[in-house]
Design a protein around this motif. Sequence first.
Motif, PDB file in Angstrom:
ATOM      1  N   THR A 139      52.788  27.189  39.353  1.00 13.32           N
ATOM      2  CA  THR A 139      52.570  26.694  37.843  1.00 13.32           C
ATOM      3  C   THR A 139      51.607  25.105  38.121  1.00 13.32           C
ATOM      4  N   ALA A 140      50.605  25.143  39.712  1.00 15.33           N
ATOM      5  CA  ALA A 140      49.868  24.078  40.198  1.00 15.33           C
ATOM      6  C   ALA A 140      48.939  24.469  39.229  1.00 15.33           C
ATOM      7  N   VAL A 141      48.699  25.866  39.769  1.00 12.49           N
ATOM      8  CA  VAL A 141      47.545  25.869  39.193  1.00 12.49           C
ATOM      9  C   VAL A 141      47.115  26.921  38.209  1.00 12.49           C
ATOM     10  N   SER A 142      46.402  27.248  36.641  1.00 12.12           N
ATOM     11  CA  SER A 142      46.554  28.711  36.457  1.00 12.12           C
ATOM     12  C   SER A 142      45.298  28.845  36.417  1.00 12.12           C
ATOM     13  N   GLU A 143      45.487  30.070  36.187  1.00  7.00           N
ATOM     14  CA  GLU A 143      43.527  30.853  36.941  1.00  7.00           C
ATOM     15  C   GLU A 143      42.931  30.825  35.369  1.00  7.00           C
ATOM     16  N   PRO A 144      42.100  30.005  35.699  1.00  6.42           N
ATOM     17  CA  PRO A 144      41.087  29.929  33.672  1.00  6.42           C
ATOM     18  C   PRO A 144      40.341  32.051  34.042  1.00  6.42           C
ATOM     19  N   GLU A 145      39.587  32.575  32.428  1.00 12.15           N
ATOM     20  CA  GLU A 145      39.377  33.764  32.661  1.00 12.15           C
ATOM     21  C   GLU A 145      38.781  34.615  33.085  1.00 12.15           C
ATOM     22  N   THR A 146      37.614  33.520  33.824  1.00 13.62           N
ATOM     23  CA  THR A 146      36.666  34.571  34.567  1.00 13.62           C
ATOM     24  C   THR A 146      36.820  32.759  35.811  1.00 13.62           C
ATOM     25  N   SER A 147      36.553  33.588  36.362  1.00 19.55           N
ATOM     26  CA  SER A 147      36.275  32.341  38.253  1.00 19.55           C
ATOM     27  C   SER A 147      35.374  33.045  39.136  1.00 19.55           C
ATOM     28  N   ALA A 195      42.735  39.194  33.467  1.00 19.94           N
ATOM     29  CA  ALA A 195      42.679  40.515  32.207  1.00 19.94           C
ATOM     30  C   ALA A 195      43.257  39.901  31.067  1.00 19.94           C
ATOM     31  N   ASP A 196      43.176  40.399  30.233  1.00 21.01           N
ATOM     32  CA  ASP A 196      43.722  39.924  28.972  1.00 21.01           C
ATOM     33  C   ASP A 196      45.345  41.033  28.890  1.00 21.01           C
ATOM     34  N   ASN A 197      46.002  40.237  27.591  1.00 18.19           N
ATOM     35  CA  ASN A 197      47.120  40.485  26.685  1.00 18.19           C
ATOM     36  C   ASN A 197      47.243  42.108  27.131  1.00 18.19           C
ATOM     37  N   GLN A 198      46.232  43.081  26.988  1.00 19.29           N
ATOM     38  CA  GLN A 198      46.361  44.437  26.617  1.00 19.29           C
ATOM     39  C   GLN A 198      45.836  44.704  27.365  1.00 19.29           C
ATOM     40  N   GLY A 199      46.018  43.712  29.349  1.00 17.00           N
ATOM     41  CA  GLY A 199      45.050  44.525  30.255  1.00 17.00           C
ATOM     42  C   GLY A 199      43.742  44.216  30.503  1.00 17.00           C
ATOM     43  N   HIS A 200      42.425  44.529  29.455  1.00 14.87           N
ATOM     44  CA  HIS A 200      41.649  44.696  29.778  1.00 14.87           C
ATOM     45  C   HIS A 200      40.791  43.941  30.201  1.00 14.87           C
ATOM     46  N   PHE A 201      39.650  43.638  31.530  1.00 16.04           N
ATOM     47  CA  PHE A 201      38.981  42.626  31.502  1.00 16.04           C
ATOM     48  C   PHE A 201      37.399  42.564  30.382  1.00 16.04           C
ATOM     49  N   VAL A 202      38.145  41.692  30.112  1.00 12.99           N
ATOM     50  CA  VAL A 202      36.741  40.956  28.896  1.00 12.99           C
ATOM     51  C   VAL A 202      36.545  39.052  29.422  1.00 12.99           C
ATOM     52  N   THR A 203      34.911  39.595  28.776  1.00 12.47           N
ATOM     53  CA  THR A 203      34.860  38.350  29.703  1.00 12.47           C
ATOM     54  C   THR A 203      33.377  38.301  28.644  1.00 12.47           C
ATOM     55  N   THR A 204      32.691  36.849  28.866  1.00 13.89           N
ATOM     56  CA  THR A 204      31.524  36.735  28.851  1.00 13.89           C
ATOM     57  C   THR A 204      30.501  36.525  29.983  1.00 13.89           C
ATOM     58  N   PHE A 205      29.362  37.301  29.152  1.00 16.51           N
ATOM     59  CA  PHE A 205      28.249  38.549  30.203  1.00 16.51           C
ATOM     60  C   PHE A 205      26.818  37.301  29.979  1.00 16.51           C
ATOM     61  N   VAL A 254      40.521  45.643  41.849  1.00 15.56           N
ATOM     62  CA  VAL A 254      41.331  44.380  40.666  1.00 15.56           C
ATOM     63  C   VAL A 254      42.788  44.357  41.219  1.00 15.56           C
ATOM     64  N   GLN A 255      42.910  43.930  41.382  1.00 16.00           N
ATOM     65  CA  GLN A 255      43.934  42.173  42.403  1.00 16.00           C
ATOM     66  C   GLN A 255      44.396  41.423  41.785  1.00 16.00           C
ATOM     67  N   ASP A 256      45.634  41.964  41.949  1.00 15.99           N
ATOM     68  CA  ASP A 256      46.684  40.367  41.249  1.00 15.99           C
ATOM     69  C   ASP A 256      46.323  40.187  39.454  1.00 15.99           C
ATOM     70  N   GLY A 257      46.308  41.238  39.266  1.00 15.94           N
ATOM     71  CA  GLY A 257      46.085  41.412  38.062  1.00 15.94           C
ATOM     72  C   GLY A 257      44.399  41.083  37.283  1.00 15.94           C
ATOM     73  N   ALA A 258      43.655  40.590  38.622  1.00 10.22           N
ATOM     74  CA  ALA A 258      42.329  40.592  38.168  1.00 10.22           C
ATOM     75  C   ALA A 258      41.225  40.921  38.462  1.00 10.22           C
ATOM     76  N   LEU A 259      40.553  41.969  38.233  1.00 15.06           N
ATOM     77  CA  LEU A 259      39.120  42.677  38.594  1.00 15.06           C
ATOM     78  C   LEU A 259      38.310  41.692  39.110  1.00 15.06           C
ATOM     79  N   LEU A 260      38.378  42.080  40.517  1.00 18.30           N
ATOM     80  CA  LEU A 260      36.919  41.267  41.348  1.00 18.30           C
ATOM     81  C   LEU A 260      35.701  42.134  41.763  1.00 18.30           C
ATOM     82  N   LEU A 261      35.135  41.396  41.018  1.00 19.16           N
ATOM     83  CA  LEU A 261      33.445  41.784  41.362  1.00 19.16           C
ATOM     84  C   LEU A 261      32.052  40.978  42.272  1.00 19.16           C
ATOM     85  N   ALA A 262      32.121  41.445  42.902  1.00 18.05           N
ATOM     86  CA  ALA A 262      30.574  41.117  44.423  1.00 18.05           C
ATOM     87  C   ALA A 262      29.668  42.050  43.913  1.00 18.05           C
ATOM     88  N   GLN A 263      28.446  41.356  44.583  1.00 14.77           N
ATOM     89  CA  GLN A 263      27.438  41.921  44.615  1.00 14.77           C
ATOM     90  C   GLN A 263      26.589  41.108  46.424  1.00 14.77           C
TER      91      GLN A 263
END
Length: 187
Positions: free
Chosen positions: A53-61, A72-82, A178-187
């Motif tokens: 309730t305090a912070v809304s999640e951005p699409e990509t952070s 994840a989007d409404n269908q559970g897919h990880f779609v973003t702008t590269f 995948v963690q907490d409904g988001a995909l974590l990518l690390a380099q």
Amino acid sequence: MLQKLLIAGVIVGCSASLPILLQSHPEAFEHVMRFALDKSKDMTAEAPMTIATAVSEPETSQPLGRKVLVAADNQGHFVTTFKVNGRPVDAMVDTGATVVALTASTARKVGISLSSGDYNHEVSTANGQVKVAVVTIDSIQLGKITLEDVQAVVIEDKALRTNLIGMSFLKRLDKYQVQDGALLLAQ
């Protein structure tokens, strides 16, 4: 009097920079909020406010370091702008795709020019066998993550609806999970 003005100036400056800090590092802010909420739980019997309730999640952070979270989007897919060759491209992260796959129109947009003779390889897709052109993408970027010389295929628009970021990109990362409904990518 001067001391009170100085303290007031520091308070105003800090409160003015808070929205900027929240926008640039939402995970750090969320961590601080969780810490504060955990402490308040110990001190009071009231139900604490949830962080959602305090912070809304951005699409990509952008977490700290060379990491990116894709919600994840409404269908559970990880779609973003590269950024592909420096140009913005919407794509879905697909662990089932062996390589990055671009539509022919996207390939043209990012500076990959092909002729009909370049479509000389055949691959199996969810839609059956299709002809593809094998290419090497100069660079793919997502937030602070950048990979160069990424193997990819280009597929005619009618055979591929969305661009896919497949394993030729993902396997070169240090981690993806995948963690907490988001995909974590690390380099």
